[in-house]
Design an enzyme around this catalytic site. Structure first.
Site, mmCIF file in Angstrom:
data_model
loop_
_atom_site.group_PDB
_atom_site.id
_atom_site.type_symbol
_atom_site.label_atom_id
_atom_site.label_comp_id
_atom_site.label_asym_id
_atom_site.label_seq_id
_atom_site.Cartn_x
_atom_site.Cartn_y
_atom_site.Cartn_z
ATOM 1 N N THR A 122 0.842 -1.198 0.000
ATOM 2 C CA THR A 122 0.000 0.000 0.000
ATOM 3 C C THR A 122 0.878 1.248 0.000
ATOM 4 O OG1 THR A 122 -1.540 1.308 1.363
ATOM 5 C CG2 THR A 122 -0.103 -0.209 2.531
ATOM 6 N N ASP A 123 0.325 2.343 -0.504
ATOM 7 C CA ASP A 123 1.054 3.614 -0.443
ATOM 8 C C ASP A 123 1.189 4.130 0.989
ATOM 9 O OD1 ASP A 123 -1.605 4.326 -0.061
ATOM 10 O OD2 ASP A 123 -1.624 5.915 -1.565
ATOM 11 N N GLU A 124 0.390 3.579 1.911
ATOM 12 C CA GLU A 124 0.412 4.071 3.291
ATOM 13 C C GLU A 124 1.711 3.744 4.018
ATOM 14 O OE1 GLU A 124 -3.108 3.921 5.683
ATOM 15 O OE2 GLU A 124 -4.363 3.434 3.955
ATOM 16 N N TYR A 146 -1.887 -0.372 11.118
ATOM 17 C CA TYR A 146 -2.108 -1.043 9.832
ATOM 18 C C TYR A 146 -0.928 -0.828 8.893
ATOM 19 C CZ TYR A 146 -3.356 -1.269 4.919
ATOM 20 O OH TYR A 146 -3.317 -1.507 3.580
ATOM 21 N N LYS A 150 1.975 -3.459 7.312
ATOM 22 C CA LYS A 150 2.261 -3.645 5.885
ATOM 23 C C LYS A 150 3.720 -3.313 5.566
ATOM 24 C CE LYS A 150 -0.221 -4.643 3.032
ATOM 25 N NZ LYS A 150 -0.540 -6.003 2.485
#
Length: 329
Positions: A122-124, A146, A150
């Protein structure tokens, strides 16, 4: 012969990828634990064209049995816990699935001598950026449990690439939207509440910026990376469609003919990232992929989909309502 194994194939993005695979005449193998956000209804239109195992990727014995029977050559790893708010309330399941589950899957794949392992991130993992765009080489700086889980999974994958010469690729997409998204996420929450004339909660003043990528474009990017991506590399997958959260809420209300007065600003999320923005020139130049669905058309089609699939939406919202009641006891 190529045999594709998809983890999280009954999830929002995973199911779209499976549907696209079937259209390309593949018959994938799916592993999904069917937790609250997994749903085989998403795969109804391709029923009979995939092999399904209800299994937990944290269970090495289950993975060993599936790998022995199916002998996959390529793995596309979508399975994950993905809701930021739930990770803030309790991170155990996020660490278990996203970190331990990825480690167990890597070990199973390593033993099976697979050809390629596509890890969906994810970009997060980058945190937020006030100006400019994240490159694949930007240091990881996750803000929530979260995104930290990741990022940890990404680092595990990278360690296997280096230590074991493991044939993996990391994919970091921006915020996905589209049909079949679980109604705990921003776009379907707004649609559902607007349809019922309920107040729409928007964190802070709604100034947080996200880059919106249609799920069909995300799946097509994963396909391009699966076929043409270089082992050991990381690819950002973006759209260039940046919008403030308040803009998204107002646009959906306008399309549905609902008043902006339904918007209700609520206390901001702890550690809320202000802006995500991806530089995805690498996948565009090297793999000749680019997003094809405009944001305006994609959002309109998404709203239409939810308004014509209200029984599915109502069932999921009912479950979520009961879930949050238990959480806040």
């Amino acid at each position: 012969m190529t045999k594709l194994l998809i983890t999280g194939g009954a999830s929002f993005i995973g199911s779209e990828f499976v549907r696209q695979l079937v259209q390309k005449s593949h018959k994938p193998v799916i592993i999904d634990a069917l937790t609250y956000a997994g749903d085989l209804v998403r795969l109804a239109q391709v029923k009979g064209h995939y092999t399904f195992y209800k299994a937990d990727i944290c269970d090495p014995a289950a993975l060993a049995c599936i790998f022995k029977k199916e002998k996959p050559t390529h793995i596309i790893h979508f399975a994950a816990e993905s809701h930021v708010d739930r990770s803030i309330l309790g991170s155990d399941e996020f660490i278990r699935t996203n970190v331990t589950g990825t480690q167990r899957l890597l070990d199973a794949a390593k033993s099976a001598d697979i050809h390629k392992f596509i890890h969906i991130s994810t970009d997060e993992v980058y945190g937020d950026i006030l100006r400019g765009r994240f490159l694949e080489t930007t240091p990881l700086n996750p803000s929530s449990p979260y995104s930290a889980s990741k990022a940890a999974a990404d680092l595990l994958v990278k360690s296997y690439i280096r230590t074991f010469k493991f044939p993996a690729i990391i994919v970091r997409p921006s915020n996905n939207y589209g049909p079949w998204q679980y109604p705990e996420k921003f776009v379907p929450v707004i649609i559902y509440k607007a349809l019922h004339n309920h107040k729409i909660p928007v964190f802070g003043q709604g100034l947080n910026v996200r880059e919106w990528l249609h799920v069909a474009d995300c799946a097509s990017a994963v396909w391009a990376i699966l076929n043409k991506g270089q082992i050991g590399e990381t690819y950002n997958v973006g759209s260039g469609n940046e919008r403030k959260n308040i803009q998204i809420a107002k646009t959906i209300l306008d399309i549905l003919g609902k008043p902006h007065s339904l918007i209700q600003f609520v206390q901001d999320r702890p550690g809320h990232d202000l802006r995500y923005s991806l530089n995805f020139a690498k996948i565009t130049k090297e793999l000749t992929w680019k997003p094809r669905i405009s944001f305006d058309q994609g959002l309109q089609d998404t709203i239409t989909w939810y308004t014509t699939h209200t029984p599915w939406l109502e069932t999921k919202v009912k479950f979520l309502r009961e879930y949050w009641k238990k959480v806040y006891k």
